[in-house]
Design an enzyme around this catalytic site. Structure first.
Site, PDB file in Angstrom:
ATOM      1  N   ARG A   1       1.854 -47.769 -11.419  1.00 23.19           N
ATOM      2  CA  ARG A   1       1.900 -48.642 -10.248  1.00 23.19           C
ATOM      3  C   ARG A   1       1.157 -49.943 -10.559  1.00 23.19           C
ATOM      4  O   ARG A   1      -0.068 -49.944 -10.663  1.00 23.19           O
ATOM      5  CB  ARG A   1       1.260 -47.960  -9.043  1.00 23.19           C
ATOM      6  CG  ARG A   1       1.830 -46.589  -8.699  1.00 23.19           C
ATOM      7  CD  ARG A   1       0.983 -45.939  -7.611  1.00 23.19           C
ATOM      8  NE  ARG A   1       1.408 -44.601  -7.251  1.00 23.19           N
ATOM      9  CZ  ARG A   1       1.003 -43.484  -7.849  1.00 23.19           C
ATOM     10  NH1 ARG A   1       0.151 -43.563  -8.885  1.00 23.19           N
ATOM     11  NH2 ARG A   1       1.431 -42.315  -7.453  1.00 23.19           N
TER      12      ARG A   1
ATOM     13  N   THR B   1      10.128 -39.705  -4.113  1.00 26.90           N
ATOM     14  CA  THR B   1      10.327 -38.776  -2.995  1.00 26.90           C
ATOM     15  C   THR B   1       9.359 -38.998  -1.836  1.00 26.90           C
ATOM     16  O   THR B   1       9.606 -38.513  -0.734  1.00 26.90           O
ATOM     17  CB  THR B   1      10.226 -37.318  -3.472  1.00 26.90           C
ATOM     18  OG1 THR B   1       9.014 -37.137  -4.208  1.00 26.90           O
ATOM     19  CG2 THR B   1      11.415 -36.961  -4.354  1.00 26.90           C
ATOM     20  N   ASN B   2       8.275 -39.739  -2.073  1.00 21.19           N
ATOM     21  CA  ASN B   2       7.382 -40.046  -0.943  1.00 21.19           C
ATOM     22  C   ASN B   2       8.120 -40.924   0.067  1.00 21.19           C
ATOM     23  O   ASN B   2       8.222 -40.597   1.250  1.00 21.19           O
ATOM     24  CB  ASN B   2       6.126 -40.774  -1.428  1.00 21.19           C
ATOM     25  CG  ASN B   2       5.322 -39.959  -2.406  1.00 21.19           C
ATOM     26  OD1 ASN B   2       5.512 -38.753  -2.530  1.00 21.19           O
ATOM     27  ND2 ASN B   2       4.430 -40.601  -3.132  1.00 21.19           N
ATOM     28  N   ASP B   3       8.658 -42.061  -0.411  1.00 17.17           N
ATOM     29  CA  ASP B   3       9.380 -42.949   0.494  1.00 17.17           C
ATOM     30  C   ASP B   3      10.720 -42.360   0.926  1.00 17.17           C
ATOM     31  O   ASP B   3      11.171 -42.586   2.054  1.00 17.17           O
ATOM     32  CB  ASP B   3       9.601 -44.316  -0.170  1.00 17.17           C
ATOM     33  CG  ASP B   3       8.445 -45.274   0.110  1.00 17.17           C
ATOM     34  OD1 ASP B   3       7.555 -44.909   0.898  1.00 17.17           O
ATOM     35  OD2 ASP B   3       8.425 -46.380  -0.458  1.00 17.17           O
TER      36      ASP B   3
ATOM     37  N   GLY C   1      -8.208  -7.481   4.152  1.00 17.44           N
ATOM     38  CA  GLY C   1      -8.987  -7.563   5.379  1.00 17.44           C
ATOM     39  C   GLY C   1      -8.331  -8.288   6.523  1.00 17.44           C
ATOM     40  O   GLY C   1      -8.934  -8.435   7.585  1.00 17.44           O
TER      41      GLY C   1
ATOM     42  N   GLU D   1      14.734 -44.233  -3.526  1.00 17.34           N
ATOM     43  CA  GLU D   1      13.762 -43.860  -2.493  1.00 17.34           C
ATOM     44  C   GLU D   1      14.231 -44.215  -1.092  1.00 17.34           C
ATOM     45  O   GLU D   1      13.470 -44.112  -0.136  1.00 17.34           O
ATOM     46  CB  GLU D   1      12.404 -44.514  -2.783  1.00 17.34           C
ATOM     47  CG  GLU D   1      12.500 -45.996  -3.065  1.00 17.34           C
ATOM     48  CD  GLU D   1      11.201 -46.590  -3.597  1.00 17.34           C
ATOM     49  OE1 GLU D   1      10.124 -46.099  -3.223  1.00 17.34           O
ATOM     50  OE2 GLU D   1      11.273 -47.541  -4.391  1.00 17.34           O
TER      51      GLU D   1
ATOM     52  N   ARG E   1       6.501 -49.527 -12.748  1.00 17.14           N
ATOM     53  CA  ARG E   1       7.133 -50.015 -11.523  1.00 17.14           C
ATOM     54  C   ARG E   1       6.624 -51.420 -11.207  1.00 17.14           C
ATOM     55  O   ARG E   1       5.410 -51.650 -11.147  1.00 17.14           O
ATOM     56  CB  ARG E   1       6.806 -49.081 -10.351  1.00 17.14           C
ATOM     57  CG  ARG E   1       7.488 -49.487  -9.058  1.00 17.14           C
ATOM     58  CD  ARG E   1       7.167 -48.519  -7.938  1.00 17.14           C
ATOM     59  NE  ARG E   1       5.789 -48.615  -7.479  1.00 17.14           N
ATOM     60  CZ  ARG E   1       5.240 -47.812  -6.568  1.00 17.14           C
ATOM     61  NH1 ARG E   1       5.956 -46.829  -6.052  1.00 17.14           N
ATOM     62  NH2 ARG E   1       3.980 -47.965  -6.198  1.00 17.14           N
TER      63      ARG E   1
ATOM     64  N   CYS F   1       9.132 -39.140  -9.440  1.00 17.11           N
ATOM     65  CA  CYS F   1       7.750 -39.586  -9.614  1.00 17.11           C
ATOM     66  C   CYS F   1       6.948 -39.543  -8.318  1.00 17.11           C
ATOM     67  O   CYS F   1       5.833 -40.055  -8.259  1.00 17.11           O
ATOM     68  CB  CYS F   1       7.711 -41.002 -10.201  1.00 17.11           C
ATOM     69  SG  CYS F   1       8.512 -42.246  -9.159  1.00 17.11           S
TER      70      CYS F   1
ATOM     71  N   ARG G   1      -3.704   2.741   8.399  1.00 23.09           N
ATOM     72  CA  ARG G   1      -3.941   1.482   7.692  1.00 23.09           C
ATOM     73  C   ARG G   1      -2.676   0.636   7.659  1.00 23.09           C
ATOM     74  O   ARG G   1      -1.563   1.146   7.597  1.00 23.09           O
ATOM     75  CB  ARG G   1      -4.380   1.749   6.244  1.00 23.09           C
ATOM     76  CG  ARG G   1      -5.772   2.334   6.070  1.00 23.09           C
ATOM     77  CD  ARG G   1      -6.083   2.439   4.573  1.00 23.09           C
ATOM     78  NE  ARG G   1      -7.478   2.756   4.306  1.00 23.09           N
ATOM     79  CZ  ARG G   1      -7.935   3.983   4.103  1.00 23.09           C
ATOM     80  NH1 ARG G   1      -7.106   5.009   4.137  1.00 23.09           N
ATOM     81  NH2 ARG G   1      -9.208   4.193   3.844  1.00 23.09           N
TER      82      ARG G   1
ATOM     83  N   SER H   1      14.728 -42.820 -10.985  1.00 22.49           N
ATOM     84  CA  SER H   1      13.525 -42.044 -10.721  1.00 22.49           C
ATOM     85  C   SER H   1      13.395 -41.907  -9.214  1.00 22.49           C
ATOM     86  O   SER H   1      13.335 -42.915  -8.501  1.00 22.49           O
ATOM     87  CB  SER H   1      12.281 -42.729 -11.298  1.00 22.49           C
ATOM     88  OG  SER H   1      11.123 -41.968 -11.000  1.00 22.49           O
TER      89      SER H   1
ATOM     90  N   LYS I   1       0.840  -1.206   0.000  1.00 16.33           N
ATOM     91  CA  LYS I   1       0.000   0.000   0.000  1.00 16.33           C
ATOM     92  C   LYS I   1       0.872   1.252   0.000  1.00 16.33           C
ATOM     93  O   LYS I   1       0.646   2.188  -0.777  1.00 16.33           O
ATOM     94  CB  LYS I   1      -0.943  -0.006   1.201  1.00 16.33           C
ATOM     95  CG  LYS I   1      -2.005   1.082   1.151  1.00 16.33           C
ATOM     96  CD  LYS I   1      -2.829   1.104   2.437  1.00 16.33           C
ATOM     97  CE  LYS I   1      -3.668  -0.148   2.588  1.00 16.33           C
ATOM     98  NZ  LYS I   1      -4.796  -0.203   1.625  1.00 16.33           N
TER      99      LYS I   1
END
Length: 878
Positions: free
Chosen positions: A564, A769-771, A105, A747, A620, A833, A96, A766, A26
């Site tokens: 998968r 990245t989850n595991d 807000g 992984e 996989r 992946c 303000r 590959s 602002k």
């Protein structure tokens, strides 16, 4: 000590529009408008750095600030021709907030500051308008008491509503001078009664209280929640803008409004906004009165105040050309003169963002790279979801204003807390409110859509909903609020009833209406072509069926990064065959069951490879532990035993054998292939037979066989030898050639640290990245829901590491694996992946470390394409 106060006014500003980090959005906008010669009431900005210091000092102002503020205020008095605290010629102030990014807000504002029982009389004499003076005073008492003293505005609203009811009027503007004088007295008495103190009358005490309150509002619940939702850091702080008041509530030649240089809902190039005659700005944004359009209607500003409208129109054109961006502006008209109170980049829907970006390129305002960077990748999620089926029957209960487009279907809740509670139980909800306020931010965030009885197209609900990509219908006057239900039109709607909102038309519809898929052609298609031209990363998809593969391809996927195979095993027509294989005691029995699965798997792979013709498909091999395929309850076990002709006791014995204390770290992934090589051989044979069939049909396929959960190079060596033998057997038997690759998922931390060894026997990496996140943190993603939100909310983790890559930890393992892998095997193809493949922040990191591709769910493919383009363009800019 650095400069703490920056003056603006009368054609000169100490700062400029490039100083958002210091002056806030602002303050920077006000300074820039002054430098452009646009009429802005004089004022000064207290910097964001001062806010940070204020909190560091335990809520105390530095000694140097008072002198700078007095010097700044003296300059304001000189420019505006009034005096702060004067009885004869009072100068009133607005105070303000202004963070570096727009937070509509979320923080506090105080108007009409400087009024007391003496200055209000001076204002009345000076303006010859006693009603206006007391209207401003009662507003100030309410606002200051709420923001600074902590006495909620609802106490004052109750008195105001009672007065209007007694007078038999609906609007504040219908109250006369006597009413307002009585209300002012009632307000002052209320403060004394509730707070056991007089309302502060010293203007300087008022000013310091207001500045402190605005700083403190940076850490209000709603501001913290907003920052959490939008991932803004706490250390930014807010600036405070102290500005001379100009008044839109002095009579019928006065007005206030909010406008956009283009339609923020559709992106259409037209001046768009709303205004109220004889009002102050808070009346518009709070939705207290339903405003009128600034143009296109009989009671528009264009018709009611044509000269002011023409001036305003020229200003908005000039601002858009200057910023080369759609602007959100606030203005006040005092006795026919236009004053600008704000300009900032306007929040808009995803549809509007895409349209504006593309059209501004065609207008020559911006370049293609600028257009790409104007659209936030995460915003595209709004465009990738269904809209209401136009042919479906529907019962329209009422119509409001189409404040934020799209469709929303959910159960009615009446408070933000209820919304959060119901969504926590897995429900989809529509938040129905008289009007929303900043305190509702947590409920708005989780709701499917928002419906308000009051407010216009620029009300709090509308602006925040558009910024969040939420469907919103505002100003639906046919809503009447009862105890725990609402009357909408002729129907009583109880909490928990289903409603459908059409944010594109403003319709409020009873029940659940079916939806249709979005159309992603036109401007969206143009923007995506530009993104593809500038990005380096390839974008693949995670897909397990031909349908998902086709959807992803229609969204621009360039192959499959993760198919998968276990998802195929859970299909009802094959799960029992899988269970036969698992329960087999002898290898021969197991191979008989696998022989039944082979043609089924072959058909699966053939459909997926065909859907991705010409693109690589990474498949996989079986990953989860075998016990996941065995039913749990006694009844399910009895049904299974009857279907496959095996005793229940035998199934239970085998289930006990397969049970693991920690299956996430147990007998799964390549460990299954090492101990039961016949399982992986069947899958590889099915893949290559499918590839061979399609090759013979003239379809170009590129199968990639991925061995999961490798932690030691010896595991991959054995699995690769097995896979290559099967591949060659199939190709020799069919007398054809078909290119294929054999690689692995990285992984596990050990795989990343020994990637140089693993790369010697892998055609590609590959990252799963989850595991990799699970095994690096030692946190199970499935079990972390109970504490991870607490960690993020309380600053233990900056983000959920399963949503956005942990660069310092998991990311460092990724860097190590890439460096080691490519050193051992130059040109090694590397992708990712995991779920992070669809997260824009993670994609930025994957671009920086040099991956070839990311893979994500089908509906996130466009997001990934745009994020990849952002990453490339940001790299070039640096």
């Amino acid at each position: 000590m650095a400069k703490e106060v920056y003056f603006f006014g009368a054609g000169h500003a100490d700062g400029d529009g490039k100083q958002k980090e210091l002056l806030g959005g602002k303050g920077a906008g006000l300074a820039e408008m002054v430098n452009l010669g646009i009429p802005v009431p004089a004022g000064f900005t207290i910097t964001t750095e001062l806010c940070t210091e204020y909190f560091r000092n335990g809520g105390r102002f530095p000694d140097s600030l008072e002198k700078e503020v007095k010097r700044g205020l003296s300059r304001v008095e000189e420019v505006m021709g009034g005096q702060f605290g004067s009885v004869e010629n009072p100068l009133l102030l607005s105070v303000r907030s202004g963070a570096r990014v727009s937070m509509p807000g979320m923080m506090d504002t105080i108007l009409n500051l400087g009024l007391n029982e003496r200055t209000v009389e001076g204002l009345a004499r000076r303006t010859k308008n006693r009603r206006f003076a007391f209207d401003s005073y009662r507003r100030f008492i309410e606002m200051y008491s709420d923001v600074v003293l902590g006495l909620g505005h609802e106490h004052f609203e109750a008195l105001l509503d009672a007065k209007k009811k007694k007078k038999g009027v609906r609007l504040d503007t219908e109250l006369d001078l006597n009413d307002l004088e009585e209300l002012t007295g009632s307000f002052l008495s209320l403060v004394k009664k509730e707070l056991k103190q007089e309302f502060p009358s010293d203007p300087w005490l008022q000013l310091w209280g207001a500045v402190g309150a605005v700083f403190k509002s940076w850490n209000s619940r709603r501001a913290i929640e907003y920052r959490r939702i939008h991932q803004y850091p706490e250390h930014w702080g807010t600036a405070v803008n102290v500005q001379a008041m100009v008044f839109g509530n002095r009579g019928n030649d006065c007005a206030t409004g909010v406008a956009f240089t283009r339609d923020p809902a559709t992106g259409e190039k037209k001046f768009f906004g709303e205004y109220l005659v004889n009002a102050q700005g808070e009346d518009v944004v709070a939705g207290i009165r339903t405003p009128h359009s600034i143009n296109g209607t009989a009671n528009s500003l264009e018709k009611v105040m044509p000269a002011a409208y023409r001036e305003l129109f020229q200003i908005q054109e000039r601002l858009e050309r200057h910023y080369r961006e759609m602007q959100d502006i606030e203005f006040t008209i005092q006795n026919g003169k236009v004053w600008m109170l704000q300009t900032r980049s306007g929040k808009r829907t995803a549809h509007a963002a895409v349209r504006i970006a593309v059209e501004m390129v065609s207008e020559g305002l911006i370049t293609e790279p600028e257009a790409i960077l104007r659209v936030a990748p995460a915003q595209l999620d709004q465009l990738l979801h269904p809209t209401l089926d136009p042919n479906a029957p529907k019962e329209v209960l009422a119509n409001g204003l189409p404040a934020s487009p799209g469709a929303a279907v959910g159960r009615v809740v009446l408070t933000a807390d209820e919304a959060q509670e119901w969504v926590g139980r897995g429900e989809k909800v529509i938040l129905v409110r008289q009007e929303t306020s900043p305190e509702d931010i947590h409920g708005m965030h989780v709701a499917e859509g928002i419906l308000t009885a009051r407010g216009g197209m620029t009300s709090h609900a509308a602006v925040v909903a558009r910024g969040m990509g939420k469907c919103c219908v505002s100003g639906c006057t046919e809503i009447e609020f009862l105890a725990d239900q609402v009357q909408i039109g002729n129907r009583q709607v109880r909490k928990g009833d289903w409603l459908t909102l059409n944010g594109s038309t403003g319709e409020v519809i009873w029940g659940r209406v079916p939806t249709t898929k979005p159309d992603l052609s036109g401007d969206f298609g143009i923007l995506m072509k530009w993104a593809d031209k500038y990005r380096r990363l390839k974008i693949r998809t995670n897909a397990d069926t031909p349908h998902d593969s086709a959807v992803a391809r229609s969204f621009g996927a360039e192959g499959i990064g993760l198919c998968r195979t276990e998802h195929m095993f859970f299909d009802p027509d094959r799960i029992d065959i899988v269970r036969e294989m698992i329960l087999a005691q002898e290898r021969g029995e197991r191979e008989k069951a696998l022989a039944k699965l082979l043609p089924i798997q072959r058909a699966d792979f053939k459909g997926i490879l065909k859907a991705m013709e010409g693109f690589p498909v990474t498949i996989r091999l079986l990953d989860p532990p075998l016990h996941e395929f065995i039913p749990k309850t006694d009844r399910e076990l009895e049904d299974l035993a009857r279907r496959i002709g095996v005793s229940v006791s035998k199934i239970k014995v085998q289930a006990e054998v397969l049970h693991e204390a920690n299956p996430m770290l147990g007998h799964r992934g390549c460990r299954l292939g090492v101990t039961y090589p016949e399982i992986y051989r069947m899958q590889v044979e099915a893949i290559m037979e499918a590839a061979a069939d399609l090759t013979c049909e003239g379809v170009t396929v590129y199968p990639e066989i991925m061995i999961p959960l490798v932690g030691h190079v010896e595991e991959l060596k054995r699995m690769r030898e097995e896979a290559e033998q099967v591949c060659q057997d199939v190709l020799n038997r069919r007398k054809i050639k078909c290119p294929y690759l054999v690689g692995t998922m990285i992984e596990l931390p050990r795989a990343a640290l020994t990637a140089d060894e693993i790369a010697t026997v892998a055609d590609f990496f590959s990252f799963g990245t989850n595991d990799l996140t699970q095994t690096t943190f030692g946190i199970s993603r499935d079990d972390a829901a109970g504490f991870l939100p607490f960690y993020v909310d309380h600053g233990v983790f900056p983000k959920n590491p399963f949503v956005s890559i942990d660069v310092q930890g998991v990311g460092e393992l990724v860097r190590i694996a890439i460096e080691k892998g490519r050193k051992a095997r130059p040109g090694l193809k590397i992708g990712i992946c995991g779920e992070h493949g669809g997260d824009p922040d993670s994609i930025q990191f994957f671009h920086e470390v040099g991956l070839h591709y990311v893979s994500c769910s089908p509906y996130r493919v466009p997001i990934a394409r745009l994020a990849a383009a952002h990453a490339s363009l940001k790299e070039k800019a640096n």
